[in-house]
Design a protein around this motif. Structure first.
Motif, PDB file in Angstrom:
ATOM      1  N   THR A  84       0.842  -1.196   0.000  1.00  0.00           N
ATOM      2  CA  THR A  84       0.000   0.000   0.000  1.00  0.00           C
ATOM      3  C   THR A  84       0.872   1.239   0.000  1.00  0.00           C
ATOM      4  N   GLY A  85       0.436   2.262  -0.719  1.00  0.00           N
ATOM      5  CA  GLY A  85       1.158   3.531  -0.751  1.00  0.00           C
ATOM      6  C   GLY A  85       0.243   4.662  -0.344  1.00  0.00           C
ATOM      7  N   SER A  86       0.795   5.570   0.477  1.00  0.00           N
ATOM      8  CA  SER A  86      -0.003   6.690   0.968  1.00  0.00           C
ATOM      9  C   SER A  86       0.927   7.877   1.221  1.00  0.00           C
ATOM     10  N   ASP A  87       0.350   9.009   1.632  1.00  0.00           N
ATOM     11  CA  ASP A  87       1.187  10.145   1.986  1.00  0.00           C
ATOM     12  C   ASP A  87       1.833   9.945   3.352  1.00  0.00           C
ATOM     13  N   HIS A  88       1.196   9.156   4.203  1.00  0.00           N
ATOM     14  CA  HIS A  88       1.667   9.031   5.580  1.00  0.00           C
ATOM     15  C   HIS A  88       1.693   7.576   6.029  1.00  0.00           C
ATOM     16  N   ARG A  89       2.608   7.285   6.964  1.00  0.00           N
ATOM     17  CA  ARG A  89       2.852   5.885   7.300  1.00  0.00           C
ATOM     18  C   ARG A  89       1.668   5.203   7.977  1.00  0.00           C
ATOM     19  N   GLN A  90       0.934   5.969   8.823  1.00  0.00           N
ATOM     20  CA  GLN A  90      -0.163   5.310   9.534  1.00  0.00           C
ATOM     21  C   GLN A  90      -1.167   4.709   8.560  1.00  0.00           C
ATOM     22  N   ALA A  91      -1.501   5.481   7.533  1.00  0.00           N
ATOM     23  CA  ALA A  91      -2.481   5.009   6.551  1.00  0.00           C
ATOM     24  C   ALA A  91      -1.939   3.797   5.804  1.00  0.00           C
ATOM     25  N   ALA A  92      -0.686   3.874   5.375  1.00  0.00           N
ATOM     26  CA  ALA A  92      -0.107   2.770   4.591  1.00  0.00           C
ATOM     27  C   ALA A  92      -0.040   1.492   5.431  1.00  0.00           C
ATOM     28  N   ILE A  93       0.456   1.616   6.660  1.00  0.00           N
ATOM     29  CA  ILE A  93       0.625   0.432   7.511  1.00  0.00           C
ATOM     30  C   ILE A  93      -0.737  -0.143   7.922  1.00  0.00           C
ATOM     31  N   SER A  94      -1.668   0.746   8.328  1.00  0.00           N
ATOM     32  CA  SER A  94      -2.983   0.259   8.748  1.00  0.00           C
ATOM     33  C   SER A  94      -3.710  -0.420   7.601  1.00  0.00           C
ATOM     34  N   ALA A  95      -3.668   0.177   6.423  1.00  0.00           N
ATOM     35  CA  ALA A  95      -4.360  -0.401   5.270  1.00  0.00           C
ATOM     36  C   ALA A  95      -3.772  -1.771   4.920  1.00  0.00           C
ATOM     37  N   CYS A  96      -2.463  -1.876   4.980  1.00  0.00           N
ATOM     38  CA  CYS A  96      -1.795  -3.151   4.668  1.00  0.00           C
ATOM     39  C   CYS A  96      -2.235  -4.225   5.667  1.00  0.00           C
ATOM     40  N   SER A  97      -2.278  -3.862   6.935  1.00  0.00           N
ATOM     41  CA  SER A  97      -2.670  -4.801   7.984  1.00  0.00           C
ATOM     42  C   SER A  97      -4.148  -5.192   7.840  1.00  0.00           C
ATOM     43  N   PHE A  98      -4.992  -4.203   7.578  1.00  0.00           N
ATOM     44  CA  PHE A  98      -6.424  -4.452   7.361  1.00  0.00           C
ATOM     45  C   PHE A  98      -6.643  -5.441   6.208  1.00  0.00           C
ATOM     46  N   ILE A  99      -5.951  -5.200   5.101  1.00  0.00           N
ATOM     47  CA  ILE A  99      -6.138  -6.067   3.925  1.00  0.00           C
ATOM     48  C   ILE A  99      -5.750  -7.510   4.256  1.00  0.00           C
ATOM     49  N   MET A 100      -4.634  -7.692   4.960  1.00  0.00           N
ATOM     50  CA  MET A 100      -4.229  -9.061   5.310  1.00  0.00           C
ATOM     51  C   MET A 100      -5.234  -9.716   6.264  1.00  0.00           C
ATOM     52  N   ASP A 101      -5.704  -8.948   7.245  1.00  0.00           N
ATOM     53  CA  ASP A 101      -6.668  -9.515   8.206  1.00  0.00           C
ATOM     54  C   ASP A 101      -7.954  -9.939   7.498  1.00  0.00           C
ATOM     55  N   LYS A 102      -8.427  -9.112   6.574  1.00  0.00           N
ATOM     56  CA  LYS A 102      -9.644  -9.456   5.843  1.00  0.00           C
ATOM     57  C   LYS A 102      -9.396 -10.631   4.897  1.00  0.00           C
ATOM     58  N   LEU A 103      -8.261 -10.588   4.224  1.00  0.00           N
ATOM     59  CA  LEU A 103      -7.937 -11.657   3.266  1.00  0.00           C
ATOM     60  C   LEU A 103      -7.980 -13.023   3.945  1.00  0.00           C
ATOM     61  N   LYS A 104      -7.441 -13.073   5.156  1.00  0.00           N
ATOM     62  CA  LYS A 104      -7.355 -14.368   5.848  1.00  0.00           C
ATOM     63  C   LYS A 104      -8.715 -14.914   6.268  1.00  0.00           C
ATOM     64  N   THR A 105      -9.731 -14.060   6.298  1.00  0.00           N
ATOM     65  CA  THR A 105     -11.022 -14.533   6.796  1.00  0.00           C
ATOM     66  C   THR A 105     -12.134 -14.545   5.747  1.00  0.00           C
ATOM     67  N   VAL A 106     -11.964 -13.849   4.611  1.00  0.00           N
ATOM     68  CA  VAL A 106     -13.048 -13.847   3.619  1.00  0.00           C
ATOM     69  C   VAL A 106     -12.624 -14.232   2.197  1.00  0.00           C
ATOM     70  N   ALA A 107     -11.332 -14.248   1.896  1.00  0.00           N
ATOM     71  CA  ALA A 107     -10.923 -14.596   0.522  1.00  0.00           C
ATOM     72  C   ALA A 107     -10.888 -16.122   0.383  1.00  0.00           C
ATOM     73  N   PRO A 108     -11.481 -16.645  -0.700  1.00  0.00           N
ATOM     74  CA  PRO A 108     -11.657 -18.109  -0.800  1.00  0.00           C
ATOM     75  C   PRO A 108     -10.398 -18.868  -1.234  1.00  0.00           C
ATOM     76  N   PHE A 109      -9.474 -18.991  -0.272  1.00  0.00           N
ATOM     77  CA  PHE A 109      -8.274 -19.819  -0.447  1.00  0.00           C
ATOM     78  C   PHE A 109      -8.271 -20.882   0.649  1.00  0.00           C
ATOM     79  N   TRP A 110      -7.709 -22.034   0.302  1.00  0.00           N
ATOM     80  CA  TRP A 110      -7.560 -23.104   1.302  1.00  0.00           C
ATOM     81  C   TRP A 110      -6.175 -23.716   1.160  1.00  0.00           C
ATOM     82  N   LYS A 111      -5.521 -23.927   2.325  1.00  0.00           N
ATOM     83  CA  LYS A 111      -4.164 -24.495   2.331  1.00  0.00           C
ATOM     84  C   LYS A 111      -4.206 -25.946   2.789  1.00  0.00           C
ATOM     85  N   LYS A 112      -3.514 -26.781   2.029  1.00  0.00           N
ATOM     86  CA  LYS A 112      -3.309 -28.168   2.462  1.00  0.00           C
ATOM     87  C   LYS A 112      -1.826 -28.375   2.704  1.00  0.00           C
ATOM     88  N   GLU A 113      -1.490 -28.968   3.863  1.00  0.00           N
ATOM     89  CA  GLU A 113      -0.094 -29.239   4.183  1.00  0.00           C
ATOM     90  C   GLU A 113       0.269 -30.649   3.731  1.00  0.00           C
TER      91      GLU A 113
END
Lengths: 87, 149
Positions: B93-122
């Motif tokens: 993520t790119g922004s004018d200020h670090r808080q926005a960039a870091i928060s947005a990056c963290s938000f996207i990962m948190d959402k991705l892990k719970t709603v994006a349809p991927f499944w891992k098999k070990e």
């Protein structure tokens, strides 16, 4: 009624059923995702085994995540899968 | 600018970060996830729901773009068979200020892990296979964003 519905499966749901998809005719009186799961389990023991623990299943109707009480309406595709684990 | 990619191919995280940096702004944040080298793990197999995946990721990116003033968002997620230390996911993520960039990056990962349809098999050394289970900590992290930012 929804008529014909494609059901697609992923991850262990697909593995345990042994197939990636089904096409079914939605019977009169079945209007929700949960109702359809109940109906399938009554029809065929293979569904009953895989769908036994509903808390481990997640659903999408036409590629949108939904809960079991969601109306099928005129949806074309239901997906049944375990909780997602990407990232 | 939102870029979404779901592919078996590896990606050059440095080049992807550079593209976001080139959009201007003073802050670029990124997260790269890779296959953790758990003992006896040979590989991960990543399955997804092709008809749904890209739209799910785009919706997450759109949500982030509404919450924060961002110049660019890149989400890349790989599928197929991956070896230990292989890259799985990049969020930048790119922004004018670090808080926005870091928060947005963290938000996207948190959402991705719970709603994006991927499944891992070990895949393990002894030939056994196990589907990864969802983690309560991931659900908690995604839920924490509700009403925030």
């Amino acid at each position: 009624m929804a008529g014909e519905l494609d059901i697609v499966y992923f991850a262990w749901v697909k593995e345990r059923l042994g197939r990636p998809e089904d096409r079914i005719a939605v019977p009169d009186g079945v209007s929700t995702v949960g109702g359809l799961i109940d109906y399938l389990c009554q029809q065929d023991a293979s569904y009953d085994q895989v769908f036994a623990d509903r808390s481990r299943l997640r659903f999408a109707l036409d590629q949108q995540l939904v809960h079991a009480d969601a109306k099928l309406d005129n949806s074309r595709e239901l997906a049944i899968f375990p909780p997602v684990t990407g990232g | 600018m939102i870029t979404i990619s779901v592919s078996q191919k590896d990606f050059d995280s440095g080049a992807e970060i550079r593209k976001i940096a080139d959009l201007g702004g003073g802050a670029v944040a990124s997260f790269t996830g890779q296959v953790r080298g758990d003992a006896d793990l040979v590989a991960l197999e990543l399955e997804h729901y092709p008809a749904m995946t890209e739209q799910a990721l785009r919706t997450i990116a759109d949500d982030a773009a509404e919450k924060w003033a961002l110049h660019g968002i890149t989400i890349i997620h790989r599928v197929g068979r991956l070896q230990v230390n292989d890259q799985i996911v990049l969020v930048c993520t790119g922004s004018d200020h670090r808080q926005a960039a870091i928060s947005a990056c963290s938000f996207i990962m948190d959402k991705l892990k719970t709603v994006a349809p991927f499944w891992k098999k070990e895949i393990w050394k002894d030939g056994s296979e196990t589907w990864v289970e969802e983690r309560q900590s991931d659900l908690d992290a995604a839920a924490e964003w509700k009403g925030r930012a």
